[in-house]
Design an enzyme around this catalytic site. Structure first.
Site, short mmCIF file in Angstrom:
data_model
loop_
_atom_site.label_atom_id
_atom_site.label_comp_id
_atom_site.label_asym_id
_atom_site.label_seq_id
_atom_site.Cartn_x
_atom_site.Cartn_y
_atom_site.Cartn_z
N HIS A 15 24.54 -33.39 69.99
CA HIS A 15 26.05 -32.32 70.29
C HIS A 15 25.24 -31.27 69.75
O HIS A 15 26.67 -30.19 69.40
CB HIS A 15 27.11 -32.59 68.86
N GLU A 29 13.79 -20.62 83.36
CA GLU A 29 14.87 -20.08 83.31
C GLU A 29 15.53 -20.13 85.25
O GLU A 29 16.60 -20.36 84.74
CB GLU A 29 15.39 -18.68 82.96
N SER A 60 11.31 -6.98 78.82
CA SER A 60 12.24 -6.61 79.30
C SER A 60 11.66 -4.79 79.84
O SER A 60 11.16 -4.51 79.16
CB SER A 60 13.81 -6.71 78.15
N LYS A 97 11.25 -7.91 73.51
CA LYS A 97 11.62 -9.43 74.55
C LYS A 97 10.16 -10.13 74.49
O LYS A 97 9.26 -9.32 75.51
CB LYS A 97 12.39 -9.26 75.36
#
Ligand code: ARG
Length: 446
Positions: free
Chosen positions: A148, A282, A269, A275
């Site tokens: 979970h 992804e 970024s 970043k």
């Protein structure tokens, strides 16, 4: 037909822009067919020679990007035949004796998918080995295992990585298995009913390396099950790679910080200087959508088709090509990135025991001292609530206090309550103990 095809129809129906990539297989199939026609004296030896020489020249034109397609080339099969006749005249027209584009396209797609299946299986093997090597290199690092997405019990990072090696093992099995059903020669089925010429299908099968020969011409020209199976196996690989990517994205986050992504495999970024984004993971995760979509696209195309060949079948190619390209690109980039991951041992160790991941150990401890597990579970529940109230961890409670919850606690509870001890107690086959890591690594030959 009295009238020429409308330009618009030509443009709408052509598959040449995408099926030209089948040319090596189309030409190999044609050469084998031609050799068989000559062997069976359906064409002469000199006709065979002229046709094959020209086909080989056409292959070179295609290899070198010199092949000039015409708008009237309906597909790769017609384009090659058109060029063949341009080169050697009417005798080129003999190649299509005892053959139809319906069995021709089926043989091309099977040859293509057989080769791509082999390529993908070797990439899957390489990735599986990369997971195993990563497991071996980090074989002592403990981490929290989750259910979970809540910290559950300590495990070895190696066990987590090897879970993916197991998934890839099943993927390899699936591709190997479906390869048997790709490996069937459809050529010789004609348009749908077979052929009146005295062909030798076993000869063609040998030339093209097919293990089996189709038994039913109507099935053979309309069957794309092998492509569906390929797309299904590819979709499952995509799902596995997507799950790993998701783990990696979480692990690389500031909040987890279990792993540092190699700079060469992350991007910055354009606006936020701090970043470092996990774009590779992804995109691998994102691309699973195409792999699932391609499977659904082909199933849907096939669903309502009456026997035998229908032009709808031309729609099989783009999903198949897209899945091949997507799988190979995803496997390639993960293969390159995996050995460069650097795991953060200190963070993993701290996280391994935070979030009360040793609570089950405490309950197991009481069980070994004769307390029924259900009662032990309740006792430890009370201990966890106590810890939460006092902002302490399980390992911070002195023995005297533990004994207020149960008189069965003894001095040996301290050594019992560590992530290493928790991990190494899980020795039964399949558990996270290092003995089972060795067992899995051995099974993978690493
Ligand atoms: N381009 C067609 C395909 O991909 C080849 C077969 C055409 N056959 C036909 N009867 N029109 O399916």
């Amino acid at each position: 037909m009295a009238e020429p095809t409308d330009r618009l129809v030509e443009k709408f129906t052509t598959s040449f822009p995408f099926d030209q990539r089948l040319y090596p297989y189309d030409i190999a199939g044609s050469i084998a067919h031609c050799q068989m026609l000559a062997k069976q004296r359906i064409i002469s030896q000199s006709e065979q020679k002229r046709i094959i020489t020209a086909l080989e020249q056409i292959r070179i034109e295609l290899d070198e990007g010199r092949f000039r397609a015409l708008p009237t080339d309906e597909d790769i099969h017609m384009a090659v035949e058109r060029r063949l006749i341009e080169k050697i005249g009417a005798v080129g027209g003999k190649l299509h004796t005892a053959r139809s584009r319906n069995d021709q396209v089926a043989v091309d797609l099977r040859l293509f998918l057989r080769a791509e299946t082999d390529a993908i299986v070797s990439q899957l093997h390489a990735l599986q080995r990369a997971f195993a090597t990563g497991a071996k290199r980090n074989r002592t690092l403990a981490m929290p295992g989750y259910t979970h997405l809540q910290p559950a019990q300590p495990v070895l990072l190696a066990h987590h990585l090897l879970a993916y090696a197991q998934m890839l093992g099943r993927d390899i099995d699936r591709f190997r298995d479906l390869r048997k059903r790709i490996d069937v020669l459809p050529l010789g089925s004609g348009a749908l009913a077979g052929t009146t010429f005295p062909i030798d299908r076993a000869f063609v099968a040998r030339k093209l390396g097919f293990k089996h020969i189709s038994e039913n011409s109507m099935d053979a020209v309309g069957d794309r099950d092998f492509a569906v199976e390929f797309l299904a196996a590819g979709a499952i690989v995509g799902m596995h790679l997507s799950r790993f990517s998701e783990d990696l994205i979480l692990w690389a986050s500031q909040e987890f910080h279990f792993v540092d992504l190699p700079d060469a495999f992350a991007t910055g970024s354009s606006i936020m200087p701090q970043k470092k984004n996990p774009d590779v993971a992804e995109l691998v995760r994102g691309k699973s959508g195409r792999l699932f979509g391609n499977l659904m696209a082909l199933l849907t195309t096939l669903k309502g088709l009456p026997l035998t060949y229908n032009r709808d079948l031309q729609e099989d190619k783009e999903p198949v090509f897209d899945s091949v390209d997507t799988l190979k690109a995803s496997l390639q980039v993960l293969n390159a990135m995996l050995p460069k991951l650097r795991f953060n041992a200190a963070r993993l160790a701290t996280a391994a025991t935070s979030g009360f991941t040793l609570a089950t150990e405490l309950a197991d401890y009481l069980s070994t001292k004769g307390v029924p597990f259900r009662d032990a579970h309740a006792v430890v529940g009370a201990i966890v609530r106590h810890c939460l109230e006092h902002h302490i961890g399980l390992e911070d409670i002195p023995l005297v206090e533990l004994r207020r919850f149960s008189s069965r606690f003894e001095a040996d509870v301290t050594s019992w309550l560590s992530s290493v001890a928790a991990i190494e107690r899980r020795r039964a086959i399949g558990g996270t103990a290092s003995i089972n890591i060795d067992r899995q690594l051995k099974g993978l030959g690493v």
